[in-house]
Design a protein around this motif. Sequence first.
Motif, mmCIF file in Angstrom:
data_model
loop_
_atom_site.group_PDB
_atom_site.id
_atom_site.type_symbol
_atom_site.label_atom_id
_atom_site.label_comp_id
_atom_site.label_asym_id
_atom_site.label_seq_id
_atom_site.Cartn_x
_atom_site.Cartn_y
_atom_site.Cartn_z
ATOM 1 N N LYS A 187 54.455 41.693 38.042
ATOM 2 C CA LYS A 187 54.454 40.605 39.006
ATOM 3 C C LYS A 187 53.576 40.964 40.206
ATOM 4 O O LYS A 187 52.804 40.146 40.690
ATOM 5 N N HIS B 42 50.079 39.156 41.242
ATOM 6 C CA HIS B 42 49.944 38.630 42.600
ATOM 7 C C HIS B 42 48.680 39.178 43.264
ATOM 8 O O HIS B 42 47.984 38.462 43.969
ATOM 9 N N SER B 43 48.362 40.442 43.001
ATOM 10 C CA SER B 43 47.161 41.024 43.602
ATOM 11 C C SER B 43 45.887 40.430 42.986
ATOM 12 O O SER B 43 44.854 40.379 43.633
ATOM 13 N N LYS C 36 45.537 37.317 42.232
ATOM 14 C CA LYS C 36 45.362 35.978 42.774
ATOM 15 C C LYS C 36 44.655 35.982 44.119
ATOM 16 O O LYS C 36 44.199 34.951 44.578
#
Length: 190
Positions: free
Chosen positions: A136, A140-141, A143
């Motif tokens: 996760k 997220h990184s 994005k």
Amino acid sequence: ETCRSFIDLTPITQQGILWLSLVSEVLYIVLLSISFLLMGLDVCFSGNPTYGLKLNAFAAIFSVLSGLLGMVAHMMYTQVFQVTASQGPEDWRPHRWDFGWSFYLAWVSFTFCMASSVTALNIYTKTVLEFHQSQKIYKHSLKRGPDELYYFPGHCSSAEVFSHPAPNLLMGRSPAGEPDLAEPLGDEHC
């Protein structure tokens, strides 16, 4: 003295429970053997940690099931033996009796079986949760935009760390229409 089978000595009302106890004990041993084989496979084929983790989880599940069956079988046998000792034939009834070492060893083995299987399941669950959390964070990184930099005040170096580098930067080419910068950025650009 004539030897008689314990099944013949038990009252009719308890014989079904005794047979159920024997079947549970056999299933207990079979499931424990399957768990042992799965752990042996994990040792033999330890090249892939993901497969090893799954094998350990399945081994733990089989151990939990076998432990529960063993506990039920031990409890049923205890009840049948106590009823037989108090209501069995007069010429067989013991005046003083106690369970032998194998009965206590069965309870100790049940305890260790459950403790090891619950520990293995906890380790599996913890590892899976940590893996999902790291995935996760990684997603997220990804994005974040390619122009975002991690900036650590007071810690400048000549290397810039990108959270998501541009594809052209990895291939060593500059994007179309931009000049090629051959010189590295210095510490003054941090």
